[in-house]
Design a protein around this motif. Structure first.
Motif, short mmCIF file in Angstrom:
data_model
loop_
_atom_site.label_atom_id
_atom_site.label_comp_id
_atom_site.label_asym_id
_atom_site.label_seq_id
_atom_site.Cartn_x
_atom_site.Cartn_y
_atom_site.Cartn_z
N PRO A 162 0.70 8.93 2.06
CA PRO A 162 2.01 8.42 1.65
C PRO A 162 3.06 8.68 2.72
CG PRO A 162 1.00 9.67 -0.12
CD PRO A 162 0.17 9.91 1.10
N SER A 168 4.61 11.95 8.47
CA SER A 168 3.38 11.28 8.03
C SER A 168 2.69 10.61 9.21
CB SER A 168 3.69 10.24 6.95
OG SER A 168 4.20 10.87 5.79
N THR A 187 5.53 1.29 3.42
CA THR A 187 6.41 1.73 2.34
C THR A 187 7.60 0.80 2.13
OG1 THR A 187 7.54 3.67 1.44
CG2 THR A 187 7.88 3.20 3.78
N VAL A 211 5.35 6.08 -4.48
CA VAL A 211 3.97 6.40 -4.13
C VAL A 211 3.00 5.42 -4.77
CG1 VAL A 211 2.14 8.12 -4.41
CG2 VAL A 211 4.41 8.85 -3.69
N ASP A 214 3.47 1.87 -3.16
CA ASP A 214 2.91 1.83 -1.80
C ASP A 214 1.39 1.86 -1.82
OD1 ASP A 214 5.53 1.89 -0.98
OD2 ASP A 214 5.50 3.95 -0.26
N ALA A 215 0.82 2.76 -2.65
CA ALA A 215 -0.64 2.92 -2.68
C ALA A 215 -1.32 1.68 -3.25
CB ALA A 215 -1.01 4.16 -3.49
N LEU A 239 -2.65 13.41 -1.28
CA LEU A 239 -1.46 13.49 -2.12
C LEU A 239 -1.30 14.92 -2.64
CD1 LEU A 239 0.86 11.91 -3.46
CD2 LEU A 239 -0.67 11.45 -5.38
N TYR A 385 11.45 14.16 -1.08
CA TYR A 385 11.06 12.77 -0.87
C TYR A 385 12.29 11.92 -0.54
CZ TYR A 385 8.82 8.22 -1.84
OH TYR A 385 8.34 6.94 -1.76
#
Length: 577
Positions: A162, A168, A187, A211, A214-215, A239, A385
């Motif tokens: 993520p 990241s 994202t 999350v 996006d996933a 995650l 986040y």
């Protein structure tokens, strides 16, 4: 079904109980009246990491109702209840397995319960026509039966990470350095937001929407190209998790439920936990020995530290740029060069030094007036986040900088230091002390690499001192874990004028969080109460502060608030010189 203070309270339940019985003639039984029958159902076998007390009871009741031939569920909850908004998906999955209709009502003390009357009527009709399963055993409701992770060959799968800022991307580069294929989830795309809307139906926190969106959007794109079988056999999702009180500990559970719906049950989710300081992680088979695992963790931490300190360097120069677009384009190229360097050389200090020197020279040319360090300092703090994920906050931090305010962003390393601290506080042992000392050494080493510019933003004490001082002031307690203690502790130091770098003091706080976030909601309430109390004693006190919460609803007045905030910060700077 639901929390006692909702189901049993006529106002919180919008008189729905009397409506069920008096208007609809339904045989209505509040959940708590049947507790004797479900209290011994073993939750630990049903779902891992069930840390909310009330929701554990609701899960037990759900299993009892799902197996009972004459009971059917009506779930009552209030708007934006954190735990309920997340556990709804687990409860829904339980009743789907039993083929039982599941009515969900968000009551919230509405004076008119007419909408609930029509929904209850429709539900009653569906119940009468339903044919639920009657032969289900407890094992049929276990959310995720144990798999065989020793056979998953994690090192041969593509790791999906993520997005949490450039950390990241740098983490992905380190994995690739070790020969592990990795991809950062695209994202805040149109596809990601559409996927979030399709899968998320309750008022969950914004990071979970991010999350999940996006996933699922990424996996759907891969499935169109390579098929679901390939995804099940060749991907893994990274995650991290926690054991409460934040909803963050349930992200993996919710994502797993959605993966199950899409026939993607075999995607493993690797979730190092706050409870172990993120130190216990299922490692790819490339790391066979303890030395290899330690070497990988060291390089990952160096990548995180580089992400933090490079971002801090950018924040130090960007507000002084003559051309923001040119500055941003150059910055992006530098990030890409750093990724390539980490892929080729790992976290080699020698090569990182060269890169940092080049970055400082480049920024100095783009922002020659930065050496004056004259703009007001603003702390950008809050939920991790939100403060790291610029796309989902609509790049609000850059808008602040373009008002000629100099930002100090809360770092990822700060959170990791806090996690190690709370673990050592709960369970003192050599490992946590060693990791804490190593992180301190790495911090010292990287500050030497970044030179004098790192000192300009060195205004925050270590998390342990923040928590200890806050407890001593009797404003909050460190045993209440999460990010709210850190945010409140930092705010107290700001009020006391303790946050300074030797040249000037911090002039303002920009506090960010997701809409409905429990931790940041507590922090906001506490900060406002403290500020109000202090202002009574000193009416002339200037406290520049904004609470910016991001979610589906726009911050309609944010531009005006930022403009006013800017003026307050400049005034505060003058008053504290």
């Amino acid at each position: 079904m639901g929390r006692d203070y909702v189901v049993l309270d006529p106002q919180a339940s919008s008189q729905s109980g009397s409506m069920f019985t008096n208007q609809r003639g339904m045989n209505y039984i509040p959940q708590t009246f049947l507790e004797e029958y479900y209290k011994d159902i073993p939750i630990d076998e049903l779902s891992f990491n069930e840390y909310w007390y009330q929701n554990a009871h609701i899960l037990q009741a759900s299993i009892f109702v799902a197996q009972h031939p004459k009971l059917f569920p009506i779930r009552q909850m209030n708007f934006a209840c954190g735990p309920d908004s997340v556990k709804f998906y687990h409860e829904d999955e339980i009743f789907k397995r039993a083929d039982k209709p599941f009515l969900h009502l968000v009551t919230d003390a509405q004076t008119n319960n007419a909408p609930f009357v029509t929904r209850a009527e429709a539900h009653d009709r569906v119940v009468k026509k339903s044919k639920p399963k009657t032969d289900l055993e407890f094992k049929d409701f276990v959310l995720f039966p144990d798999g065989h992770k020793d056979k998953l060959k994690l090192g041969q799968r593509q790791w999906l990470i993520p997005y949490m800022g450039e950390a990241s991307n740098l983490g992905k580069a380190i994995l690739k350095h070790y020969g592990i294929e990795a991809k950062v989830l695209p994202t805040a795309t149109v596809q990601a937001k559409e996927a979030a809307d399709r899968f998320i139906t309750t008022e969950v926190c914004f990071p979970l929407r991010g999350v999940v969106g996006d996933a699922m959007a990424t996996l759907e794109e891969i499935a169109r190209d390579k098929g679901k079988d390939w995804i099940n056999d060749n991907t893994v999702i990274f995650l991290p998790t926690t054991s409460g009180p934040c909803r963050f500990g349930k992200y993996g559970e919710v994502l797993k439920i959605f993966l199950h719906k899409e026939g993607l049950d075999n995607i493993p989710i690797i979730s190092p936990s706050v409870d172990t300081g993120y130190l216990q992680i299922e490692a790819p088979e490339q790391f066979k020995t303890l030395y290899q695992k330690a070497d990988a963790l060291i390089n990952v931490f160096r990548a995180i530290k580089m992400a933090d300190m490079t971002d801090d360097l950018i924040r130090r120069f960007r507000p002084y740029a003559d051309d923001f677009s040119d500055f941003d384009e150059t910055t992006q190229k530098l990030w890409e060069n750093l990724q390539q360097l980490l892929m080729e050389k790992g976290g080699s200090i020698k090569y990182l030094k060269r890169w940092v020197k080049n970055a400082i020279d480049t920024f100095t040319k783009l922002s020659p007036s930065a050496k004056e360090h004259s703009l007001p300092l603003v702390l950008y703090i809050g939920e991790i986040y939100s403060r790291q994920h610029d796309p989902y906050t609509d790049y609000v931090m850059e808008r602040i900088e373009e008002e000629r305010l100099e930002i100090i962003r809360g770092t990822i390393a700060e959170w990791l230091e806090y996690v190690i601290y709370i673990n050592e506080r709960r369970n003192p042992n050599f490992l946590f002390r060693f990791v804490d000392n190593y992180m301190g050494f790495t911090d010292w080493r990287f500050k030497k690499i970044f030179g004098a510019y790192s000192k300009d933003h060195a205004v925050l004490p270590k998390p342990q001192k923040i928590i200890d001082d806050m407890q001593n002031s009797r404003k909050y307690h460190g045993d209440i874990v999460g990010e709210s203690p850190l945010v409140i502790g930092i705010f107290l130091k700001f009020l006391n004028g303790e946050l300074a770098n030797g040249r000037q003091k911090v002039s303002g706080i920009f506090h960010v969080g997701p809409f409905t976030c429990m931790q940041e909601g507590v922090a906001m309430a506490k900060m406002d109460a403290i500020a109000k109390e202090v202002s009574k004693r000193d009416p002339s006190l200037v406290v520049p502060m904004i609470h910016a919460f991001f979610g589906d609803s726009a911050n309609t007045n944010l531009e005006a608030e930022i403009a006013a905030f800017r003026e307050q910060c400049y005034l505060k700077q003058k008053l504290t010189k």
